[in-house]
Design an enzyme around this catalytic site. Structure first.
Site, PDB file in Angstrom:
ATOM      1  N   GLU A  38       0.807  -1.224   0.000  1.00 55.24           N
ATOM      2  CA  GLU A  38       0.000   0.000   0.000  1.00 55.24           C
ATOM      3  C   GLU A  38       0.839   1.274   0.000  1.00 55.24           C
ATOM      4  OE1 GLU A  38      -2.793  -0.360   3.204  1.00 55.24           O
ATOM      5  OE2 GLU A  38      -3.835  -2.046   2.279  1.00 55.24           O
ATOM      6  N   GLU A  72      -5.676  -8.074  -0.870  1.00 57.49           N
ATOM      7  CA  GLU A  72      -6.024  -7.871   0.537  1.00 57.49           C
ATOM      8  C   GLU A  72      -7.445  -7.335   0.575  1.00 57.49           C
ATOM      9  OE1 GLU A  72      -3.211  -5.840   3.086  1.00 57.49           O
ATOM     10  OE2 GLU A  72      -4.858  -5.061   4.312  1.00 57.49           O
TER      11      GLU A  72
END
Length: 699
Positions: free
Chosen positions: A209, A285
């Site tokens: 991320e 995710e």
């Protein structure tokens, strides 16, 4: 007015129609009554059927290849407490997660490549704290991967960094300063997994991320190939569909280097640019939701709709198992809960059985049918085949309020009870029977829930299956007969953390690098064999980082590890401490510590500090901005001292060895929290003979 008489004699056309309708309704009611005993509502070939029906066939070819359903350990320290569970409970938990045809039966295990930094709920240690340091036995992810492989040799393994040790950045808080260095660091982890644990890593990620670097991805691909790891596939960028998809479309070498585009929390949708790459698409995710029945509904909806809406062929849940203190960020966001190693208590939550609806009846390598989609009155269905005649259909009817994930926002939609008609053709035309597994999600507490119940096999009439679907239900219809709802005896009752707790760290060959129940929030605390000490302090716990890591979250400027019961109010904490850094070194013990995880920098509590310059402080916060007392203490580096912190009601007493340094009045906040140990900067320091006596728990 003309009236119609229905009585004796031969009925007219209208009467016959009405009579036929009544007979068919009566037949349906009888079937419903019979099926109600097993919670299944089938309709036979004579029932009234809706229009249109849903066609399931392979005549026009098949859809994308199914890559599996998985869980994520890490990001961070989410499996921290699991390793300390006593047997048989630890093995039972692992069976519910990984054992095929038993529980969640996961196909994929994704783990954090520990980088020494705070990555959500704690820190995970790196295999290379420093450039000249390699140790492939730190942490617990190696152990977890081996346990998963032991149960399912075919499980796929993924590694992904969140933070990186500080030396990687060459003075910058940036892992791409020297791409070759970072690539070698990551590849060393893959090679170490094989050399020391016989683990083959299947996929590797970039930086969780955070910004990706095209040059680094290409270098990583080269270094993998140079080290005999051409088979290891690269996932990028573990963030959003953009800008990685556009970058790949405009960079041929980058396109070749990336095997899978992985997006996080995509809301079941992809974008045209990602589809144009023609790459495998994953929700790498997802979920991240409290594991009550609404969490189960979230998981059921996205497992189907990630493919229906977004062509995603794998979905990975953060996190695998909620095995960290619940008051840390995102408490109980795991597929199941195991946060009490001291009691052995654990809970098999609804997402475990929602997973089983897919994982036990379709394996990686199967293919989705092209004929998948949404139900007319809400919900969705997917179908998969192994190409050898087997068929699995998963149907979900999750309502909006019962299937909200924590992110992203879920647009409103309606779901109604409905009759669904599935018409089987092509290779499936000749099927005569399907096994049936059923779940019904009740309220948040699980009342009225039915989870993964096997129902009587369903006979197929003329290639057609008809179901009456209620709200918040999941059905699996399948030719696979090996499904099983595994079970173990009820685990021990939940118990709070012991009010009397001791650890002398005297373990010559510890099974894990970290002491039980300590949850590192900044820094890394490891078992240490002290070459300069004998007797009492030969074996200690040592804070081992001397450089701030390349951070993923807002690591504190101090190192800290928490332990115990968040509800503790009054307690006595004592610990032997050893400052290793002359002049500038310092350590603390603390109670009522009220924050951890990504917000650790703002933690409040009662902190008792001693420093190598011969001073001490009592502060109301970790950052030492709120000083309650400061003074002189006979302390220096290179010597052992015993610190004692006595917190009772609104008073505090701090003791150095046998000398009372200060007794004072406490501020009103915080009223409760964990115990903790730590250092005033990234520095070596040791701790021994840790002891807690708690006498009052905040209600």
């Amino acid at each position: 007015m003309k009236t119609r008489q229905i009585g004796t004699g031969v009925p007219g056309a209208e009467g016959r129609s009405l009579l036929l309708l009544l007979l068919r309704l009566l037949s349906s009611l009888l079937l419903l009554s019979h099926a109600g005993a097993s919670s299944l509502r089938y309709f036979d070939n004579y029932s009234l059927r809706p229009d249109p029906s849903y066609v399931l066939e392979d005549v026009a070819g098949l859809g994308r290849v199914f890559d599996g359903i998985g869980g994520l350990s890490g990001g961070g320290a989410t499996s921290r407490l699991l390793v300390n569970y006593p047997e048989p409970y630890r093995s039972e938990i692992l069976d519910y997660l990984f054992k095929p045809n038993f529980g969640a039966s996961l196909h994929i295990l994704k783990v954090e490549i520990g980088g020494d930094g705070q990555t959500t709920d704690g820190t995970e240690p790196s295999h290379m704290h420093y450039a000249n340091d390699e140790n492939y036995f730190r942490g617990y992810e190696w152990w977890l991967m081996k346990e998963a492989k032991k149960r399912n040799p075919n499980i796929k393994l993924i590694g992904l960094p969140w933070s990186f040790p500080g030396w990687i950045g060459h003075g910058q808080n940036w892992p791409y300063a020297q791409p070759q260095t970072t690539a070698l660091y990551v590849v060393s982890w893959i090679l170490g997994a094989k050399q020391h644990h016989n683990l083959d890593i299947d996929y590797i990620g970039i930086w969780n991320e955070r910004t990706f670097d095209s040059k680094y991805i290409k270098v990583l691909r080269e270094v993998l190939s140079q080290n005999g790891l051409k088979r290891v596939k690269i996932i990028a960028s573990d963030y959003l569909w953009l800008p990685i998809s556009i970058a790949m479309l405009h960079d041929y070498e980058l396109m070749k280097a990336v095997d899978v585009i992985g997006a996080h929390y995509p809301g079941t949708h992809t974008i045209p640019e990602a589809l144009k790459t023609q790459k495998i698409l994953w929700s790498s995710e997802d979920y991240s939701t409290f594991n009550d029945e609404v969490g189960g509904g979230c998981w059921a909806r996205i497992l189907n709709q990630n493919y229906v809406n977004g062509n995603m062929t794998a979905t990975i849940a953060w996190n695998l198992v909620a095995s960290y203190y619940q008051q840390l960020p995102f408490g109980r966001d795991g597929l199941m809960t195991a946060q009490e190693p001291w009691s052995g208590h654990y809970v098999v939550e609804s997402p475990i059985w929602i997973s089983a609806h897919t994982t036990q009846f379709a394996q990686p390598g199967w293919q989705y049918l092209k004929t998948v989609g949404h139900l007319v009155k809400g919900g969705s269905y997917v179908a998969l085949t192994d190409g050898l005649g087997n068929l699995t259909i998963i149907i979900e009817t999750m309502t909006h309020k019962h299937s909200k994930c924590i992110r992203p926002p879920l647009p409103f939609f309606n779901v109604s009870e409905q009759i669904a008609n599935f018409s089987l053709s092509g290779s499936f035309k000749q099927l005569r029977t399907l096994q049936v597994w059923y779940s019904k999600l009740g309220d948040k507490t699980g009342n009225n829930s039915i989870l993964f119940k096997q129902l009587p096999p369903l006979k197929i009439n003329d290639g057609t299956v008809t179901l009456k679907l209620g709200l918040d239900e999941v059905y699996t219809l399948t030719t696979i007969t090996t499904g099983q709802k595994g079970s173990y005896p009820i685990p021990p009752e939940s118990q709070p953390f012991p009010t009397s707790y001791k650890d002398d760290f005297n373990i010559r060959t510890p099974p894990f690098s970290e002491a039980p129940n300590f949850a590192d929030q900044t820094g890394v605390f490891e078992y240490f064999t002290n070459p300069e000490q004998g007797g009492d302090h030969a074996f200690t716990l040592r804070q081992v980082l001397t450089q701030r890591p390349i951070t993923w979250a807002a690591d504190a400027d101090q190192t800290i590890s928490v332990i115990g019961d968040y509800n503790w109010k009054d307690l006595v904490i004592s610990c032997d401490i050893y400052i290793e850094t002359p002049h500038s070194g310092g350590v603390f013990i603390a109670g009522r510590v009220n924050k951890g995880g990504e917000v650790i920098r703002s933690a409040a509590g009662i902190f008792f500090w001693v420093f190598a310059d011969g001073t001490y402080q009592v502060t109301n916060d970790l950052a030492r901005l709120l000083i309650l007392k400061k003074g002189h203490a006979n302390v220096s580096a290179g010597k052992w001292y015993t610190l004692t912190l006595n917190i009772k009601d609104s008073s505090v007493n701090v003791i150095l060895d046998n000398t009372h340094l200060w007794e004072g009045v406490l501020p009103l906040y915080p009223k409760n929290g964990w115990a903790a140990i730590g250092t005033h900067s990234f520095e070596f320091a040791q701790f021994d003979n840790f002891h807690i006596e708690a006498t009052n728990v905040h209600s």
